[in-house]
Design a protein around this motif. Structure first.
Motif, PDB file in Angstrom:
ATOM      1  N   ASP A  56       0.979  -0.904   0.144  1.00 25.00           N
ATOM      2  CA  ASP A  56      -0.079   0.090  -0.047  1.00 25.00           C
ATOM      3  C   ASP A  56       0.823   1.144  -0.071  1.00 25.00           C
ATOM      4  O   ASP A  56       0.643   2.295  -0.605  1.00 25.00           O
ATOM      5  N   ALA A  82       5.135   7.310  -5.780  1.00 23.08           N
ATOM      6  CA  ALA A  82       3.949   6.414  -5.766  1.00 23.08           C
ATOM      7  C   ALA A  82       4.119   5.262  -7.014  1.00 23.08           C
ATOM      8  O   ALA A  82       4.551   6.082  -8.053  1.00 23.08           O
ATOM      9  N   PRO A 102       1.336   2.954  -8.292  1.00 20.01           N
ATOM     10  CA  PRO A 102       0.057   2.723  -8.304  1.00 20.01           C
ATOM     11  C   PRO A 102      -0.197   1.382  -8.986  1.00 20.01           C
ATOM     12  O   PRO A 102      -0.901   0.838  -8.792  1.00 20.01           O
ATOM     13  N   ARG A 151       2.423   1.557  -3.429  1.00 24.36           N
ATOM     14  CA  ARG A 151       1.359   2.173  -4.431  1.00 24.36           C
ATOM     15  C   ARG A 151       1.030   3.552  -4.115  1.00 24.36           C
ATOM     16  O   ARG A 151       0.980   4.336  -5.272  1.00 24.36           O
ATOM     17  N   ALA A 152       1.000   4.032  -3.214  1.00 28.96           N
ATOM     18  CA  ALA A 152       0.368   5.395  -2.787  1.00 28.96           C
ATOM     19  C   ALA A 152       1.566   6.444  -2.659  1.00 28.96           C
ATOM     20  O   ALA A 152       1.533   7.630  -2.908  1.00 28.96           O
TER      21      ALA A 152
END
Length: 639
Positions: free
Chosen positions: A198, A218, A220, A201-202
């Motif tokens: 997470d 990031a 994503p 991706r963020a």
């Protein structure tokens, strides 16, 4: 955390100041250290950065160990070195964690901390990192670059041992990340790895405790190979009636409900919440013990109990009581009967004691789930630290606990809860909410290692309160803690002149860079400069004594009037605390509650009763701890 009287006995574990010679990277070097270590060991830089973020948010903590013996940005664990012995939470012989005079005090002597050599592998990862990297253990503990190298070596080894290539695709490292967690069950390892991905991706960016900005861009589109966990050979978590969100790894390790004869029993009470009475609070504790000892304690029928324990290294959750039942954890029976207790694996809040991001995130997800289930407001008058729970009567004030203390990062925690602490009013607001910049706010505390000696500098979510707008002015007094009228101190356990992040207070006066609030029946000043504010302006309901009353009493519990008790249920004294709320003073309202008492002095729950009266109370932020006043005594108005 330990009570004031016994605090000196509880500090040894993991509270030492940073070791001499601890390395601090040069400006701008930390990002490059991650890049070099990732290249050298064939680990994708994003994976290395995200794992480190979940462990430490890239902080090095000056070479000092974490609450579970982890060192440096990669949280390499060496509890064998860090462990010096400690007294477990609720182990003080005179303490009554149940907090009800209707039956005998219940607090066990506790279980001794195990020998360091018997600690599990997850608390000894530094020695393996040393063997893999060839870097001496002392350098891994104190050197930031070396510590990152050690973490990269552990990740690379986990990938090799899984028979997988050193891929440049971060998604191919899911199994290695899960292994890095140290979890012994597949659900916890997966939850940990999911959090790491997470972050990948963020993306993340923050200024660390060494003043360096580290950035993870990031990504994503990364797709983790989640099926890799199946090949790790991890156990399945213990089944049972767990009450947890799907986003956390949770297992059932029940606390015993056992009768001993002569009216004695432990270690909790059967109830039927929320049908019988509402659940209004969530209480945040630390355990003052390792994970293994924590589990032994809560399974001891002669000890005390709480609903959930959370493990530091990976955020794993164990549930011990059904939420409908009442644990003995807060030291205040009114709060116990209307709360859920969360114990976080960790030790006394000394400088450089810290909590992993994995535990913060899991704890926040669990709290969000509980708050939604029971309609609990996500604010600091309902999400309480153990140090915010009031004593029930005057004699119990000194014995109330002080965990999780001034080093718990409430601002970060509330961001994870989805309720960041932000301004809600303009510059002339009549209410302020405490919110210093955690890393930059470093008030001097004493007594972390030796009584009276200054603690190592460390970020804090608390501000100190003075009798006048000057840092040289005496601290405000707490007559409950010091009936003789002595000044409060800078002791790390002394809550007498402390306001904590998220707590809201009514403004009494503003003067330059200083703001005064009403606190414990007096005007209390804290430094709040415009260019570096330590509070945000807010709105809310406030109360003051109704017209004609010079002062009103303050209570540590909201018990019903005598006429409300049925035959067979002894009337509980509505005993005021030694403080007074004076005319002209205002305090922020946290909610209105009926007078209520849960009668449960015996093992047989068929005789338990909830007594409710006509008397109603308001909860207020009175000092560092919350308190209650009778609704009939006060007038409420919007700020």
């Amino acid at each position: 955390m330990g009570v004031l009287a016994s605090a000196a006995l509880l500090f040894p574990l993991l509270s030492a100041a940073p070791q001499a010679g601890a390395q601090v990277p040069e400006a701008g070097a930390l990002q490059e250290q991650f890049a070099r270590a990732a290249t050298r060991h064939g680990v994708p830089e994003s994976v290395l950065l995200a794992v480190s973020y979940l462990q430490s948010r890239w902080d090095a903590h000056g070479g000092a160990p974490s609450v579970t013996g982890g060192y440096g940005p990669m949280h390499l664990t060496d509890a064998v070195t860090a462990l010096a012995g400690s007294a477990p939470h609720h182990s003080e012989e005179a303490e009554d964690a149940r907090g009800d005079s209707s039956r005998a005090v219940r607090s066990g002597a506790g279980t001794p901390v195990p020998a360091a050599a018997s600690l599990p592998a997850r608390l000894r990862t530094l020695e393996r990192a040393s063997a893999l990297s060839g870097i001496p253990a002392e350098e891994l503990r104190t050197g930031t670059a070396a510590n990152i190298e050690g973490g990269a070596a552990l990740l690379a080894a986990a990938q090799r041992e899984a028979g997988l290539p050193a891929s440049t695709d971060p998604g191919d490292w899911y199994g290695a990340v899960a292994r890095y967690s140290g979890a012994d069950d597949s659900a916890t390892a997966s939850t940990y790895a999911n959090d790491v991905f997470d972050v990948i991706r963020a993306g993340e960016s923050r200024r660390t405790d060494s003043g360096q900005v580290v950035t993870l861009p990031a990504a994503p589109s990364v797709e983790p190979a989640t099926e890799q966990v199946a090949a790790l050979g991890l156990r399945r978590p213990a089944g049972g009636p767990v009450e947890c969100p799907r986003s956390v790894a949770c297992e059932w390790i029940p606390a015993p409900y056992e009768e001993f004869g002569d009216g004695d029993y432990g270690n909790h009470d059967k109830a039927n919440r929320p049908d019988s009475q509402s659940i209004d609070y969530i209480v945040i504790h630390d355990t003052e013990a390792t994970w293994d000892v924590t589990l032994k304690l809560v399974q001891d029928p002669t000890y005390v109990s709480w609903q959930y324990s959370l493990r530091s290294s990976d955020g794993h959750v164990a549930q011990h009581l059904r939420l409908k039942d009442v644990g003995w954890h807060a030291g205040n029976w009114f709060v116990n009967a209307k709360s859920v207790g969360l114990e976080h694996e960790g030790f006394l809040t000394a400088p450089d004691s810290w909590y992993t991001e994995a535990m913060y995130r899991t704890s926040a997800r669990l709290v969000r789930y509980l708050a939604a289930r029971y309609g609990i407001p996500l604010d600091r008058q309902h999400i309480l630290g153990h140090d915010n729970v009031p004593g029930t009567v005057t004699s119990s004030i000194k014995g109330m606990h002080t965990d999780p203390g001034p080093y718990w990062d409430w601002a970060h925690y509330f961001r994870l809860l989805g309720r960041p602490i932000t301004p809600s009013a303009g510059p002339r607001a009549e209410v302020v909410t405490i919110r210093p910049e955690y890393g930059a706010n470093r008030p001097v505390y004493t007594g972390c290692v030796t009584a009276g000696e200054a603690c190592a500098p460390h970020g804090s979510g608390a501000v100190r309160l003075h009798t006048a707008p000057s840092a040289d002015a005496p601290l405000v007094k707490d007559i409950g803690l010091r009936p003789g009228g002595q000044d409060s101190t800078t002791g790390v356990n002394d809550t007498g002149a402390r306001a904590s992040t998220g707590q809201s207070f009514a403004v009494a006066e503003r003067r330059g860079d200083w703001t005064a609030v009403w606190y414990l029946g007096q005007m209390a000043w804290f430094h709040n400069p415009v260019k570096a504010p330590t509070a945000v302006n807010a709105r809310g309901l406030v109360l003051t004594p109704r017209e004609g009353l010079a002062s009103v009493p303050v209570y540590g519990r909201a018990y019903p009037e005598a006429a409300a008790y049925p035959a067979g249920v002894p009337v509980q004294a509505v005993s005021p605390l030694p403080y007074r709320l004076l005319a002209g003073q205002r305090y922020v309202v946290g909610g209105r509650t009926p007078g209520e008492y849960f009668f449960a002095p015996v093992f047989d729950s068929s005789g338990h009763k909830v007594v409710r009266g006509q008397e109603e109370y308001y909860q207020i932020q009175f000092g560092h701890r919350v308190a209650f006043v009778k609704a009939a005594d006060v007038r409420v108005s919007p700020s």
